[in-house]
Scaffold this active site. Sequence first.
Site, PDB file in Angstrom:
ATOM      1  CB  SER A  94      -0.939  -0.019   1.196  1.00  0.00           C
ATOM      2  OG  SER A  94      -1.658  -1.209   1.178  1.00  0.00           O
ATOM      3  NE  ARG A 141       6.464  10.951  -3.432  1.00  0.00           N
ATOM      4  CZ  ARG A 141       5.302  10.840  -4.076  1.00  0.00           C
ATOM      5  NH1 ARG A 141       4.237  10.421  -3.456  1.00  0.00           N
ATOM      6  NH2 ARG A 141       5.205  11.131  -5.354  1.00  0.00           N
ATOM      7  CG  ASP A 183      -4.279   0.115   0.191  1.00  0.00           C
ATOM      8  OD1 ASP A 183      -3.991   0.823  -0.806  1.00  0.00           O
ATOM      9  OD2 ASP A 183      -4.214   0.549   1.360  1.00  0.00           O
TER      10      ASP A 183
HETATM   11  C1  BGC Z   1      -0.306   5.207  -0.018  1.00  0.00           C
HETATM   12  C2  BGC Z   1      -1.264   4.512  -0.942  1.00  0.00           C
HETATM   13  C3  BGC Z   1      -2.305   3.735  -0.151  1.00  0.00           C
HETATM   14  C4  BGC Z   1      -2.960   4.631   0.899  1.00  0.00           C
HETATM   15  C5  BGC Z   1      -3.944   3.864   1.751  1.00  0.00           C
HETATM   16  C6  BGC Z   1      -1.069   6.025   1.021  1.00  0.00           C
HETATM   17  O1  BGC Z   1      -0.163   6.571   1.940  1.00  0.00           O
HETATM   18  O2  BGC Z   1       0.558   6.051  -0.743  1.00  0.00           O
HETATM   19  O3  BGC Z   1      -0.570   3.625  -1.805  1.00  0.00           O
HETATM   20  O4  BGC Z   1      -3.284   3.253  -1.041  1.00  0.00           O
HETATM   21  O5  BGC Z   1      -1.967   5.181   1.721  1.00  0.00           O
HETATM   22  O6  BGC Z   1      -3.356   2.785   2.376  1.00  0.00           O
END
Ligand code: BGC
Length: 472
Positions: free
Chosen positions: A154, A169, A207
């Site tokens: 995620s 990042r 996710d």
């Molecule tokens: C991430 C995402 C993720 C979201 C929820 C963000 O900080 O960059 O990739 O989908 O959090 O988990």
Amino acid sequence: MSGFRYRPEILQGIPDHETTYLKQYEHWFILEPEQLKRITDHFVRELEQGLSKEGGNIPMNPTWVMGFPSGYETGRILTLDMGGTNLRVCRVYLSSRKRHFEQIQRTFKLPEEMKTGTGEQLWDFIAGRLELFLEEHNITSEHDGTIPLSFTFSFPVKQKSIRSGILQRWTKNFNVSGVEGHDVVPQLEAAFLRQKLPVRIVALLNDTTGTLIASHYIDPKVKVGSIFSTGCNAAYMEECKLIPKLENAALPDKASVIINTEYGAFDNDRKVLPLNPFDWQIDGESARPGTQIYEKMVSGLYIGEMLRLILVTLHEQGKLFKGLDITRLRHENSLEASFLSVAELDVSEDLGDMREEFTESLSLSPDLNDLKVCRYLIGLVATRAARLYACGIAAICKKKNMKRCHIGVDGSAFNKYSAFKGRAAQGLRDILDWPPDELDWIALNPSEDGSGVGAALAAALIIEGDHKANPL
Ligand code: BGC
């Protein structure tokens, strides 16, 4: 109580002059419909920019998931979900009955130190938990000698194919060395090798992608998958011909691909979001200042900290908790989003449950007036988060001209914070101007625990050959 615009009844009983300072907080936190509309329009422009060759704040990452499941996918697959707080391992069985699946799962807490250590430590920890799960459930390799795994990671990754992803990042205050700029798939597979696990990653997904696939599988009216949890983000299906940055990928005319927007990065250059001094402080003290500005104003990881900073400031100004020892409140991140949600559930006159929460979490026992003020501030912080959250969803719907659809939303902050959904829905209504007498045209529907089945379906789409990705 004149001059207040939002839930003034909670302040009843406190003389006006004792709370005039709260008007400043209203000014900082209340977002009128016009402001929400302006933010949403800018959001739509940034979504477009992210798809362009030049790019912009929002990454708009193609995921190479190029279709939705039919509902008849079958197979068993291991899934691993690394979110912001937990690690979830599942074994999902997709049965031949339409839209039917079963799963066994185990959740492990991701220790804080793993979030700021080295990549190798993190991957070895994950491989270790996976090994435990495999042993516990006696899961052995398939006929080809491997165990296929679908990995939900995620964080923002740039994908050349569904089996790879270079971390752009870290977000959510992770700061693990040696991973940014690298493909996470071979790194995790190397840890499997070190622990002699015959596990092979067949798919890497976000996710939000998993949530979109899983909720669309259950309800085909779902057009957007979103997470409102430690972080905040959404994914939707886009026509490839509308993605200029895929122009050279020679994709079929009619192809579509799920875009993981990574819209937590919206307005990183701070053109429209109304940042207040506390937002600046949260950003400045975060692991990555200047990034994920929208996410820092919205998601569960930050709203507790936002409230904490406000309460400490008011104490120092002599307005709250007079004569009380606020040592615990001074600890960074000592308030979680769950604190706000529990406090808002208390509708009693003496706010007894809320006081108990203060005592338990902070060893503080404020008087009733202080509790009322805190309750009012919680409402302001959480309502702003929900209304800003609505801007991202509304922007995708506007961009795709989707007037009526369902949004699949997963994440603890959405599923456990009961006041959130109604506030976000009101935000959507304010932005999209639905007729007042009609039910919500765009409905936010909980998609609890979708990550396992979403990841399994993504893998099934590939394994069954339905996946027609044409990697760059
Ligand atoms: C991430 C995402 C993720 C979201 C929820 C963000 O900080 O960059 O990739 O989908 O959090 O988990």
